[in-house]
Scaffold this motif. Structure first.
Motif, mmCIF file in Angstrom:
data_model
loop_
_atom_site.group_PDB
_atom_site.id
_atom_site.type_symbol
_atom_site.label_atom_id
_atom_site.label_comp_id
_atom_site.label_asym_id
_atom_site.label_seq_id
_atom_site.Cartn_x
_atom_site.Cartn_y
_atom_site.Cartn_z
ATOM 1 N N GLU A 3 0.624 -1.225 0.296
ATOM 2 C CA GLU A 3 0.111 0.047 0.070
ATOM 3 C C GLU A 3 1.223 1.702 -0.559
ATOM 4 O O GLU A 3 2.143 0.997 0.456
ATOM 5 C CB GLU A 3 -1.163 0.126 1.761
ATOM 6 N N PRO A 4 0.649 2.201 -0.755
ATOM 7 C CA PRO A 4 1.144 3.387 -0.869
ATOM 8 C C PRO A 4 1.160 4.452 0.640
ATOM 9 O O PRO A 4 0.231 4.120 1.557
ATOM 10 C CB PRO A 4 0.438 4.148 -1.087
ATOM 11 N N VAL A 5 2.504 4.996 0.955
ATOM 12 C CA VAL A 5 2.793 5.673 2.347
ATOM 13 C C VAL A 5 1.611 6.792 2.316
ATOM 14 O O VAL A 5 1.620 7.638 1.675
ATOM 15 C CB VAL A 5 4.153 5.394 3.724
ATOM 16 N N THR A 6 0.742 7.227 3.434
ATOM 17 C CA THR A 6 0.174 7.904 2.958
ATOM 18 C C THR A 6 1.423 9.281 4.222
ATOM 19 O O THR A 6 1.749 8.791 4.739
ATOM 20 C CB THR A 6 -1.053 8.000 4.213
ATOM 21 N N PRO A 7 0.857 10.792 3.550
ATOM 22 C CA PRO A 7 1.366 12.328 4.209
ATOM 23 C C PRO A 7 1.162 11.435 5.807
ATOM 24 O O PRO A 7 2.137 11.792 6.615
ATOM 25 C CB PRO A 7 0.300 13.105 3.801
ATOM 26 N N GLU A 10 2.912 8.649 7.178
ATOM 27 C CA GLU A 10 5.031 9.116 7.064
ATOM 28 C C GLU A 10 5.404 10.668 8.236
ATOM 29 O O GLU A 10 6.508 10.584 8.752
ATOM 30 C CB GLU A 10 5.022 10.246 5.470
ATOM 31 N N PRO A 45 -10.537 12.116 5.027
ATOM 32 C CA PRO A 45 -9.178 11.283 4.860
ATOM 33 C C PRO A 45 -9.117 10.662 6.252
ATOM 34 O O PRO A 45 -8.086 9.657 6.389
ATOM 35 C CB PRO A 45 -8.569 10.896 3.567
ATOM 36 N N LEU A 46 -7.866 11.922 6.302
ATOM 37 C CA LEU A 46 -7.114 11.922 8.158
ATOM 38 C C LEU A 46 -8.052 10.972 8.527
ATOM 39 O O LEU A 46 -7.376 10.423 9.790
ATOM 40 C CB LEU A 46 -6.798 13.294 7.977
ATOM 41 N N GLU A 49 -7.890 7.473 8.337
ATOM 42 C CA GLU A 49 -7.136 7.407 8.673
ATOM 43 C C GLU A 49 -6.483 7.406 10.442
ATOM 44 O O GLU A 49 -5.567 6.855 11.307
ATOM 45 C CB GLU A 49 -5.722 7.845 8.811
ATOM 46 N N LEU A 215 0.955 16.985 5.603
ATOM 47 C CA LEU A 215 -0.319 15.916 5.971
ATOM 48 C C LEU A 215 -1.101 16.941 4.581
ATOM 49 O O LEU A 215 -1.532 16.170 4.190
ATOM 50 C CB LEU A 215 -1.075 16.373 6.880
#
Length: 220
Positions: A3-7, A10, A45-46, A49, A215
Motif C-alpha cells: 500500500e502507498p504510504v500516506t502523508p 509519514e 481521509p485523515l 486514518e 499532511l
C-alpha cells in the motif's frame, strides 16, 4: 503489492523517530493537523486514518466546516491556532477545545468573561512573540509572567506556551528559549513546530506540533 504510504503515516513516523532520538514517549506528543483553507473532502481521509485532533486559524472558517463533522465524529478535538479577535471570544469558547493564541490583556478579559458565561473552561496556550517581530502576534517575552497572572485571575486554564519562530532563521534557538520561559513559569506544555521543523521542536520538548502542508499539501 505494498500500500502507498500516506502523508499522515509519514508524519507519524517522523514524530516517532524524533521522539526516539530525544528519548521521549510519542504518547507525550500531540499531532495537530492544521486544516485551514482545506475542506471536508481533504479532512475526511485523515479522519478515516484515525487522526482526531485538528487545528484551524479562523473562527468563522471553523464554524462553517466543523459542526457537521463533529456531529458525525463526536471524538474530534479542535484547536484554534490563529490570532483571535476579542469580539470572537464567545464563538471560540463555544467551538474550540483548546486555544493557542492568548497574547494580550484585552483577550484575557474577553476569554475570561466568555468562559464564565458559557460555564466552559477551555485550556489555553499563551502565544509568545519569540523573535520580537513587529508583524507577528504574541506576548513580549518580558510580559509573559504578568499575562499568566492575569489569565489565572480571570479563571482561564493556561497549560503552556506557543510560538512561531521567525522565517528563514534556524528555529532551534527559539524553541529552546520558549522551553526555558515555560520552565521558569512552571508550565510543561509547548505548542511549537510546524511542517518544516517539527522534528527539531520535538527534540527540544514540544508537546504539541502543528502540521499542515506535510499532511494536506501546499495551500492554494
Amino acid at each position: 503489492m505494498n500500500e502507498p504510504v500516506t502523508p499522515l503515516a509519514e508524519v507519524r513516523e517522523s514524530i516517532a523517530h524524533a521522539a526516539r532520538i530525544a528519548q521521549r514517549e510519542t504518547s507525550g506528543i500531540e499531532l495537530i493537523a492544521i486544516s485551514k483553507t482545506h475542506g471536508q473532502d481533504a479532512i475526511r481521509p485523515l479522519i478515516a486514518e484515525g487522526q482526531r485532533v485538528f487545528g484551524e486559524n479562523r473562527v468563522q472558517e471553523a464554524q462553517e466546516k466543523w459542526p457537521a463533522l463533529r456531529e458525525e465524529y463526536p471524538d474530534l478535538v479542535l484547536h484554534l491556532v490563529g490570532q483571535l479577535q476579542s469580539n470572537k471570544a464567545e464563538d471560540a469558547v463555544a467551538l474550540f477545545d483548546c486555544i493557542h493564541s492568548l497574547d494580550r490583556p484585552s483577550l484575557v478579559s474577553a476569554l475570561g468573561k466568555a468562559m464564565a458565561k458559557a460555564g466552559r473552561k477551555v485550556p489555553c496556550f499563551v502565544q509568545v512573540n519569540i523573535g520580537d517581530e513587529d508583524q507577528k502576534g504574541g506576548c513580549a517575552i518580558a510580559d509573559v509572567p504578568a499575562l499568566l497572572e492575569a489569565a489565572r485571575e480571570a479563571g482561564i486554564p493556561v497549560i503552556g506556551l506557543m510560538c512561531v519562530p521567525p522565517l528563514g532563521i534556524e528555529a532551534a534557538p527559539f524553541f529552546a528559549l520558549l522551553a526555558k520561559i515555560a520552565q521558569d513559569n512552571g508550565l510543561d506544555q509547548l505548542s511549537m513546530g510546524m511542517s518544516g521543523d517539527f522534528e527539531t521542536a520535538i527534540m527540544l520538548g514540544a508537546t504539541h506540533v502543528r502540521v499542515g502542508s506535510a499532511l494536506f499539501g501546499a495551500r492554494d
